[in-house]
Design an enzyme around this catalytic site. Structure first.
Site: not given
Length: 243
Positions: A138, A152
Site C-alpha cells: 500500500s 493498516y
C-alpha cells in the site's frame, strides 16, 4: 499478449477491486487463474466467468485469509486442480479505519501479514524455477498523511520485510518475490467518487486515482519472464504519492 501461456496463477482476494483486475490481466496474458474469496461467491464466479471467456481455466476457492490453514489449503488445491502453480499474488487484505484495539490489530495482522506468509510458504512447495510471488502492499507503507491508518500501515510495511526475506530464501531456486505498493485506486471499496477522493488524489503527483488495471499491469510484468532479474524489490505504482 500470450507471455504467460501455460502458467497457473493464484490471486488471493481476487473477487473484486485490484485483485479482480490482476486476475483478469493475468488471464489476458495467457495464464489460467485461481482466485480466493472470503464471502463473495457471486462476484468471484463473475470474475471466473470473464477468465473462461478469454479461453483460460478458472477456479474459485473460498478461504478466509485470517485462517492460515485455509489459505495454505487453497494454494494446495489450486495447484492440484490446475495441475501446477507458477505465480502467487498475495492481494487479500482488510482495512479497519480508525481501529485501535488489540483484537482489531490481531485481525489486521492475521489477514495482511500472516495470510501472505502462509500462502507463500505453501506456494514454495509447488513453485519451480521461474516461479513468481508478488505481494500487494500500500502507498501508506511509504507515507501516512493523516491519522487512522496506523494498523493498516503497520501491516503493509511488514510486507517489505517479508518480501526481502523470501527473496533471499527462494532466490537460489530461481523464484522471485516482489512487492507492489498501489496508490489511491478506483475500486468499490475506495471509489474515486467518494467525498474524500479529491483530497486523496491531491496527495499524488499526478493528481488522480489509478484505474485498477494500471496496478494489474505492474503485477503482470513482475509475473512474466521480462522481470526475471527483479527480486526483493518494492515498486510504487502510486501516482507519485511518496514523491
Amino acid at each position: 499478449m500470450n507471455e504467460l501461456h501455460g502458467k497457473v496463477a493464484l490471486v488471493t482476494g481476487g473477487s473484486r477491486g485490484i485483485g479482480a483486475a490482476i486476475a483478469r490481466e493475468l488471464a489476458a496474458r495467457g495464464a489460467d487463474v485461481a482466485i480466493t474469496y472470503q464471502s463473495g461467491a457471486a462476484p468471484a464466479a463473475a470474475v471466473a466467468c470473464e477468465i473462461k471467456e478469454r479461453g483460460r481455466r478458472a477456479l474459485t476457492l473460498q478461504a478466509d485469509s485470517a485462517d492460515a490453514a485455509a489459505v495454505a489449503g487453497a494454494v494446495d488445491e489450486a495447484a492440484e486442480l490446475l495441475g501446477r502453480l507458477d505465480i502467487l499474488v498475495n492481494n487479500a487484505a482488510i482495512f479497519l479505519p480508525g481501529a485501535e484495539g488489540i483484537d482489531e490489530l490481531d485481525r489486521t495482522l492475521a489477514v495482511n501479514v500472516r495470510g501472505p506468509y502462509a500462502a507463500a510458504r505453501a506456494a514454495a512447495r509447488h513453485l519451480g524455477a521461474g516461479g513468481r510471488i508478488v505481494n500487494i502492499g500500500s502507498n501508506v507503507a511509504e507515507r501516512v498523511p493523516f491519522p487512522g491508518l496506523t494498523m493498516y500501515a503497520l501491516s503493509k510495511t511488514a510486507l517489505a520485510g517479508l518480501t526481502k526475506g523470501l527473496a533471499r530464501e527462494l532466490g537460489p531456486r530461481g523464484i522471485t518475490v516482489n512487492l507492489v505498493h498501489p496508490g489511491p485506486t478506483d475500486t468499490d471499496a475506495n471509489p474515486a467518487s467518494q467525498p474524500n477522493a479529491a483530497a486523496m488524489a491531491g496527495l499524488t503527483a499526478l493528481g488522480r486515482y489509478a484505474d485498477a488495471a494500471e496496478i494489474a499491469s505492474v503485477v503482470a510484468f513482475l509475473a512474466g519472464d521480462d522481470a526475471g532479474y527483479v527480486t526483493g524489490a518494492s515498486i510504487s505504482a502510486d501516482g507519485g504519492w511518496a514523491a
